[in-house]
Design a protein around this motif. Sequence first.
Motif, PDB file in Angstrom:
ATOM      1  N   PRO A  54       0.818  -1.213   0.000  1.00  0.00           N
ATOM      2  CA  PRO A  54       0.000   0.000   0.000  1.00  0.00           C
ATOM      3  C   PRO A  54       0.857   1.270   0.000  1.00  0.00           C
ATOM      4  O   PRO A  54       1.944   1.301   0.588  1.00  0.00           O
ATOM      5  N   ASN A  55       0.338   2.315  -0.640  1.00  0.00           N
ATOM      6  CA  ASN A  55       1.047   3.600  -0.701  1.00  0.00           C
ATOM      7  C   ASN A  55       1.280   4.209   0.678  1.00  0.00           C
ATOM      8  O   ASN A  55       2.220   4.974   0.868  1.00  0.00           O
ATOM      9  N   GLN A  56       0.436   3.875   1.647  1.00  0.00           N
ATOM     10  CA  GLN A  56       0.559   4.425   2.998  1.00  0.00           C
ATOM     11  C   GLN A  56       1.649   3.740   3.822  1.00  0.00           C
ATOM     12  O   GLN A  56       1.874   4.104   4.969  1.00  0.00           O
ATOM     13  N   THR A  57       2.311   2.742   3.271  1.00  0.00           N
ATOM     14  CA  THR A  57       3.331   1.993   4.011  1.00  0.00           C
ATOM     15  C   THR A  57       4.457   2.926   4.446  1.00  0.00           C
ATOM     16  O   THR A  57       4.988   3.684   3.651  1.00  0.00           O
ATOM     17  N   LYS A  58       4.809   2.837   5.734  1.00  0.00           N
ATOM     18  CA  LYS A  58       5.891   3.658   6.284  1.00  0.00           C
ATOM     19  C   LYS A  58       7.127   2.831   6.626  1.00  0.00           C
ATOM     20  O   LYS A  58       8.216   3.390   6.771  1.00  0.00           O
ATOM     21  N   SER A  59       6.956   1.517   6.796  1.00  0.00           N
ATOM     22  CA  SER A  59       8.103   0.634   7.032  1.00  0.00           C
ATOM     23  C   SER A  59       7.679  -0.813   6.786  1.00  0.00           C
ATOM     24  O   SER A  59       6.488  -1.112   6.635  1.00  0.00           O
ATOM     25  N   PHE A  60       8.690  -1.693   6.751  1.00  0.00           N
ATOM     26  CA  PHE A  60       8.447  -3.121   6.535  1.00  0.00           C
ATOM     27  C   PHE A  60       9.120  -3.949   7.622  1.00  0.00           C
ATOM     28  O   PHE A  60      10.101  -3.518   8.241  1.00  0.00           O
ATOM     29  N   ILE A  61       8.596  -5.145   7.779  1.00  0.00           N
ATOM     30  CA  ILE A  61       9.209  -6.201   8.588  1.00  0.00           C
ATOM     31  C   ILE A  61       9.350  -7.402   7.660  1.00  0.00           C
ATOM     32  O   ILE A  61       8.483  -7.650   6.822  1.00  0.00           O
ATOM     33  N   VAL A  62      10.433  -8.164   7.817  1.00  0.00           N
ATOM     34  CA  VAL A  62      10.591  -9.439   7.112  1.00  0.00           C
ATOM     35  C   VAL A  62      10.798 -10.523   8.168  1.00  0.00           C
ATOM     36  O   VAL A  62      11.619 -10.360   9.075  1.00  0.00           O
ATOM     37  N   THR A  63      10.032 -11.608   8.058  1.00  0.00           N
ATOM     38  CA  THR A  63      10.176 -12.736   8.985  1.00  0.00           C
ATOM     39  C   THR A  63      10.211 -14.051   8.222  1.00  0.00           C
ATOM     40  O   THR A  63       9.684 -14.152   7.113  1.00  0.00           O
ATOM     41  N   LEU A  64      10.835 -15.049   8.844  1.00  0.00           N
ATOM     42  CA  LEU A  64      10.758 -16.426   8.359  1.00  0.00           C
ATOM     43  C   LEU A  64      10.338 -17.282   9.536  1.00  0.00           C
ATOM     44  O   LEU A  64      10.988 -17.273  10.593  1.00  0.00           O
ATOM     45  N   TYR A  65       9.243 -18.026   9.346  1.00  0.00           N
ATOM     46  CA  TYR A  65       8.636 -18.788  10.435  1.00  0.00           C
ATOM     47  C   TYR A  65       8.279 -20.195   9.959  1.00  0.00           C
ATOM     48  O   TYR A  65       7.784 -20.376   8.848  1.00  0.00           O
ATOM     49  N   ASP A  66       8.530 -21.187  10.826  1.00  0.00           N
ATOM     50  CA  ASP A  66       8.166 -22.585  10.589  1.00  0.00           C
ATOM     51  C   ASP A  66       7.164 -23.004  11.656  1.00  0.00           C
ATOM     52  O   ASP A  66       7.549 -23.278  12.794  1.00  0.00           O
ATOM     53  N   PRO A  67       5.862 -23.050  11.323  1.00  0.00           N
ATOM     54  CA  PRO A  67       4.870 -23.449  12.322  1.00  0.00           C
ATOM     55  C   PRO A  67       4.894 -24.947  12.635  1.00  0.00           C
ATOM     56  O   PRO A  67       4.267 -25.388  13.598  1.00  0.00           O
ATOM     57  N   ASP A  68       5.624 -25.738  11.833  1.00  0.00           N
ATOM     58  CA  ASP A  68       5.634 -27.186  11.996  1.00  0.00           C
ATOM     59  C   ASP A  68       6.753 -27.696  12.903  1.00  0.00           C
ATOM     60  O   ASP A  68       6.854 -28.905  13.147  1.00  0.00           O
ATOM     61  N   ALA A  69       7.605 -26.811  13.397  1.00  0.00           N
ATOM     62  CA  ALA A  69       8.691 -27.233  14.285  1.00  0.00           C
ATOM     63  C   ALA A  69       8.102 -27.921  15.507  1.00  0.00           C
ATOM     64  O   ALA A  69       7.062 -27.505  16.021  1.00  0.00           O
ATOM     65  N   PRO A  70       8.741 -28.989  15.971  1.00  0.00           N
ATOM     66  CA  PRO A  70       8.190 -29.763  17.094  1.00  0.00           C
ATOM     67  C   PRO A  70       8.443 -29.082  18.446  1.00  0.00           C
ATOM     68  O   PRO A  70       9.173 -29.584  19.302  1.00  0.00           O
ATOM     69  N   THR A  71       7.816 -27.916  18.614  1.00  0.00           N
ATOM     70  CA  THR A  71       7.995 -27.138  19.847  1.00  0.00           C
ATOM     71  C   THR A  71       6.687 -26.798  20.531  1.00  0.00           C
ATOM     72  O   THR A  71       6.693 -26.351  21.669  1.00  0.00           O
ATOM     73  N   GLY A  72       5.578 -26.908  19.822  1.00  0.00           N
ATOM     74  CA  GLY A  72       4.302 -26.440  20.345  1.00  0.00           C
ATOM     75  C   GLY A  72       4.050 -24.985  20.008  1.00  0.00           C
ATOM     76  O   GLY A  72       2.935 -24.491  20.133  1.00  0.00           O
ATOM     77  N   SER A  73       5.109 -24.284  19.587  1.00  0.00           N
ATOM     78  CA  SER A  73       4.955 -22.870  19.234  1.00  0.00           C
ATOM     79  C   SER A  73       5.661 -22.519  17.930  1.00  0.00           C
ATOM     80  O   SER A  73       5.817 -21.347  17.607  1.00  0.00           O
ATOM     81  N   GLY A  74       6.091 -23.508  17.166  1.00  0.00           N
ATOM     82  CA  GLY A  74       6.788 -23.250  15.920  1.00  0.00           C
ATOM     83  C   GLY A  74       8.207 -22.773  16.176  1.00  0.00           C
ATOM     84  O   GLY A  74       8.726 -22.889  17.290  1.00  0.00           O
ATOM     85  N   PHE A  75       8.838 -22.231  15.116  1.00  0.00           N
ATOM     86  CA  PHE A  75      10.217 -21.749  15.237  1.00  0.00           C
ATOM     87  C   PHE A  75      10.401 -20.532  14.341  1.00  0.00           C
ATOM     88  O   PHE A  75      10.149 -20.584  13.138  1.00  0.00           O
ATOM     89  N   TRP A  76      10.816 -19.419  14.937  1.00  0.00           N
ATOM     90  CA  TRP A  76      11.135 -18.197  14.203  1.00  0.00           C
ATOM     91  C   TRP A  76      12.593 -18.274  13.769  1.00  0.00           C
ATOM     92  O   TRP A  76      13.497 -18.301  14.605  1.00  0.00           O
ATOM     93  N   HIS A  77      12.819 -18.299  12.458  1.00  0.00           N
ATOM     94  CA  HIS A  77      14.164 -18.401  11.894  1.00  0.00           C
ATOM     95  C   HIS A  77      14.811 -17.039  11.658  1.00  0.00           C
ATOM     96  O   HIS A  77      16.034 -16.940  11.603  1.00  0.00           O
ATOM     97  N   TRP A  78      13.974 -15.998  11.490  1.00  0.00           N
ATOM     98  CA  TRP A  78      14.530 -14.698  11.109  1.00  0.00           C
ATOM     99  C   TRP A  78      13.497 -13.613  11.319  1.00  0.00           C
ATOM    100  O   TRP A  78      12.301 -13.828  11.079  1.00  0.00           O
ATOM    101  N   ALA A  79      13.954 -12.446  11.760  1.00  0.00           N
ATOM    102  CA  ALA A  79      13.079 -11.284  11.872  1.00  0.00           C
ATOM    103  C   ALA A  79      13.910 -10.009  11.753  1.00  0.00           C
ATOM    104  O   ALA A  79      14.897  -9.826  12.474  1.00  0.00           O
TER     105      ALA A  79
END
Length: 176
Positions: A54-79
């Motif tokens: 959107p034109n109104q965007t003021k910043s971005f975030i980039v994430t990589l997430y695996d919801p299938d990791a055997p943790t009960g809460s997934g695994f965040w690989h990058w943010a």
Amino acid sequence: MNNPFLGLKDVPSFEVTSKDIVEGGLSDIKFMSGDFGIKGGQDLSPEISWSGAPNQTKSFIVTLYDPDAPTGSGFWHWAVFNIPASVNELPQGAGNSDNSKLPSGAIQLPNDARAKKYIGAAPPKGHGVHHYFLTVWALDSDKVEISEDSTPAFLIFNVFDHVLARGVLHFEVEVN
């Protein structure tokens, strides 16, 4: 497949692409995690680009997430957050630990291994297919004010009301 966007606001989408992610998978083993025992893995973040936010965007975030990791809460690989709205790509290797390939002002959070860098895909051997979500979040604020030692989950919690749109690049990995 676990849907990591359940419970989040329904927002418009935009296009996210990568020369390093093809046909729903990684183009090379180097994008997987050597730190987590994948032979040939280099924990090298893939190139990523996006368009149509959107034109109104003021910043971005980039994430990589695996919801299938055997943790009960997934695994965040990058943010990475506080990416200026003028940026529409991150080069291959932007997730290195020295932050030398990140745009000025962008901040890389510790992943779930507590390392401030990209950790590549590394599903446990024989655990089946893992679904990875490389997501670009367009925000209505130019800066997220959280500690640089926060978790990726805390980051997303804090921008809940500021997400204008999301672009997602989904890929799958299985280690036999």
